[in-house]
Design a protein around this motif. Structure first.
Motif, short mmCIF file in Angstrom:
data_model
loop_
_atom_site.label_atom_id
_atom_site.label_comp_id
_atom_site.label_asym_id
_atom_site.label_seq_id
_atom_site.Cartn_x
_atom_site.Cartn_y
_atom_site.Cartn_z
N LEU A 53 1.24 -1.21 -0.35
CA LEU A 53 0.21 0.10 -0.47
C LEU A 53 1.03 1.56 -0.43
CD1 LEU A 53 -3.23 -1.28 2.77
CD2 LEU A 53 -2.85 -1.17 0.24
N GLY A 54 2.59 0.89 0.01
CA GLY A 54 2.92 2.21 0.51
C GLY A 54 3.12 2.90 1.24
N VAL A 55 2.11 2.37 2.44
CA VAL A 55 2.69 2.75 4.36
C VAL A 55 4.19 3.67 3.87
CG1 VAL A 55 1.85 3.00 6.22
CG2 VAL A 55 0.51 2.23 4.80
N PRO A 56 4.64 4.66 4.61
CA PRO A 56 6.09 5.28 4.73
C PRO A 56 6.62 4.35 5.91
CG PRO A 56 4.30 6.86 4.18
CD PRO A 56 3.78 5.73 4.51
N GLU A 57 5.78 4.27 7.06
CA GLU A 57 6.67 4.63 7.98
C GLU A 57 5.31 3.72 9.39
OE1 GLU A 57 7.82 8.34 11.33
OE2 GLU A 57 8.02 8.93 9.41
N ILE A 58 5.75 2.99 9.78
CA ILE A 58 4.95 2.28 10.61
C ILE A 58 5.80 2.48 12.20
CG2 ILE A 58 3.96 0.40 11.14
CD1 ILE A 58 4.02 -0.73 8.88
N TRP A 59 5.06 3.39 13.20
CA TRP A 59 5.60 3.03 14.87
C TRP A 59 5.46 1.77 15.44
CZ3 TRP A 59 7.25 8.03 17.53
CH2 TRP A 59 7.07 8.74 16.82
N SER A 60 5.20 1.07 15.93
CA SER A 60 5.26 -0.11 17.20
C SER A 60 5.67 -0.14 18.43
CB SER A 60 5.52 -1.45 16.39
OG SER A 60 5.27 -2.63 16.95
N TYR A 61 4.64 -0.36 19.25
CA TYR A 61 4.88 0.09 20.49
C TYR A 61 4.80 -1.14 21.57
CZ TYR A 61 4.88 1.08 25.54
OH TYR A 61 4.95 1.68 27.09
N GLU A 62 5.27 -1.45 22.06
CA GLU A 62 5.29 -3.01 22.66
C GLU A 62 6.55 -3.46 23.81
OE1 GLU A 62 4.63 -7.85 21.54
OE2 GLU A 62 5.38 -6.31 19.72
N ASP A 63 5.88 -4.11 24.48
CA ASP A 63 6.58 -4.28 26.08
C ASP A 63 7.60 -2.75 25.95
OD1 ASP A 63 6.05 -6.80 26.16
OD2 ASP A 63 7.28 -7.47 24.88
N GLY A 64 6.83 -2.15 26.60
CA GLY A 64 7.54 -0.64 26.97
C GLY A 64 8.78 0.21 26.33
N LYS A 65 8.67 -0.62 24.85
CA LYS A 65 9.69 -0.18 23.96
C LYS A 65 8.22 0.28 22.56
CE LYS A 65 13.75 -1.11 20.86
NZ LYS A 65 14.02 -2.13 20.02
N ILE A 66 9.36 1.40 21.60
CA ILE A 66 9.38 1.71 20.66
C ILE A 66 9.60 2.09 19.65
CG2 ILE A 66 8.57 4.04 19.00
CD1 ILE A 66 7.08 5.09 21.32
N THR A 67 9.19 1.04 18.07
CA THR A 67 10.95 0.87 17.44
C THR A 67 9.54 0.93 16.10
OG1 THR A 67 11.17 -1.23 17.67
CG2 THR A 67 11.23 -0.94 16.10
N ILE A 68 10.07 2.21 15.31
CA ILE A 68 10.09 2.84 13.88
C ILE A 68 10.27 2.11 12.72
CG2 ILE A 68 10.31 5.07 12.10
CD1 ILE A 68 10.43 6.27 15.19
N TYR A 69 9.56 1.94 11.88
CA TYR A 69 10.03 0.65 10.60
C TYR A 69 10.03 2.26 8.98
CZ TYR A 69 9.18 -3.35 13.68
OH TYR A 69 10.39 -4.08 14.84
N LEU A 70 10.28 2.01 8.75
CA LEU A 70 10.23 2.99 7.47
C LEU A 70 10.35 2.03 5.76
CD1 LEU A 70 13.06 5.77 8.18
CD2 LEU A 70 10.84 5.59 8.44
N LEU A 71 9.62 2.26 5.27
CA LEU A 71 9.71 1.86 4.12
C LEU A 71 10.91 1.92 3.02
CD1 LEU A 71 8.05 -0.31 2.54
CD2 LEU A 71 6.87 1.46 1.25
N ASP A 72 11.23 0.58 2.60
CA ASP A 72 12.68 1.28 1.74
C ASP A 72 12.62 -0.26 0.69
OD1 ASP A 72 15.60 1.22 0.74
OD2 ASP A 72 16.64 1.10 2.42
N GLN A 73 12.66 0.18 -0.73
CA GLN A 73 12.60 -1.23 -1.62
C GLN A 73 10.95 -2.41 -0.53
OE1 GLN A 73 14.47 -1.13 -4.28
NE2 GLN A 73 15.45 0.38 -3.77
N ARG A 74 10.17 -1.76 -0.76
CA ARG A 74 8.85 -2.74 -0.46
C ARG A 74 9.01 -3.45 0.87
NH1 ARG A 74 4.70 -4.61 -5.04
NH2 ARG A 74 4.59 -2.62 -6.20
N LYS A 75 10.67 -2.93 1.84
CA LYS A 75 10.24 -3.89 3.09
C LYS A 75 11.00 -2.82 3.94
CE LYS A 75 12.07 -7.88 1.04
NZ LYS A 75 13.51 -9.18 0.97
#
Length: 83
Positions: free
Chosen positions: A17-39
């Motif tokens: 879908l081309g979502v450029p950025e996902i923030w995930s919060y789990e177990d007290g930690k925030i992780t940022i994921y950026l889309l790079d070449q569909r991964k």
């Protein structure tokens, strides 16, 4: 921002879908994921909010967790106004 680990299963869908950025919060930690070449790759900074310190945001969440979600949102909003 995704608050469950189920989002990891959905990353391929978000990538298509081309979502450029996902923030995930789990177990007290925030992780940022950026889309790079569909991964997605883990990133220390956000494209959308580069001035935001994930470390500070995690600290605010943990400091206010016992007060509930409203208190967490209020603390993050107040902090964001100072940026």
């Amino acid at each position: 921002m995704e608050l469950t680990s189920r989002s990891l299963e959905r990353f391929p869908v978000y990538g298509r879908l081309g979502v450029p950025e996902i923030w995930s919060y789990e177990d007290g930690k925030i992780t940022i994921y950026l889309l790079d070449q569909r991964k997605y790759r883990v990133s220390e900074t956000s494209l959308a909010l580069p001035q935001v310190s994930v470390t500070k945001m995690m600290a605010l969440i943990e400091e206010n967790r016992h007060l509930g979600r409203r208190a967490i949102r209020r603390a993050i909003r107040e902090w964001a106004r100072t940026l």
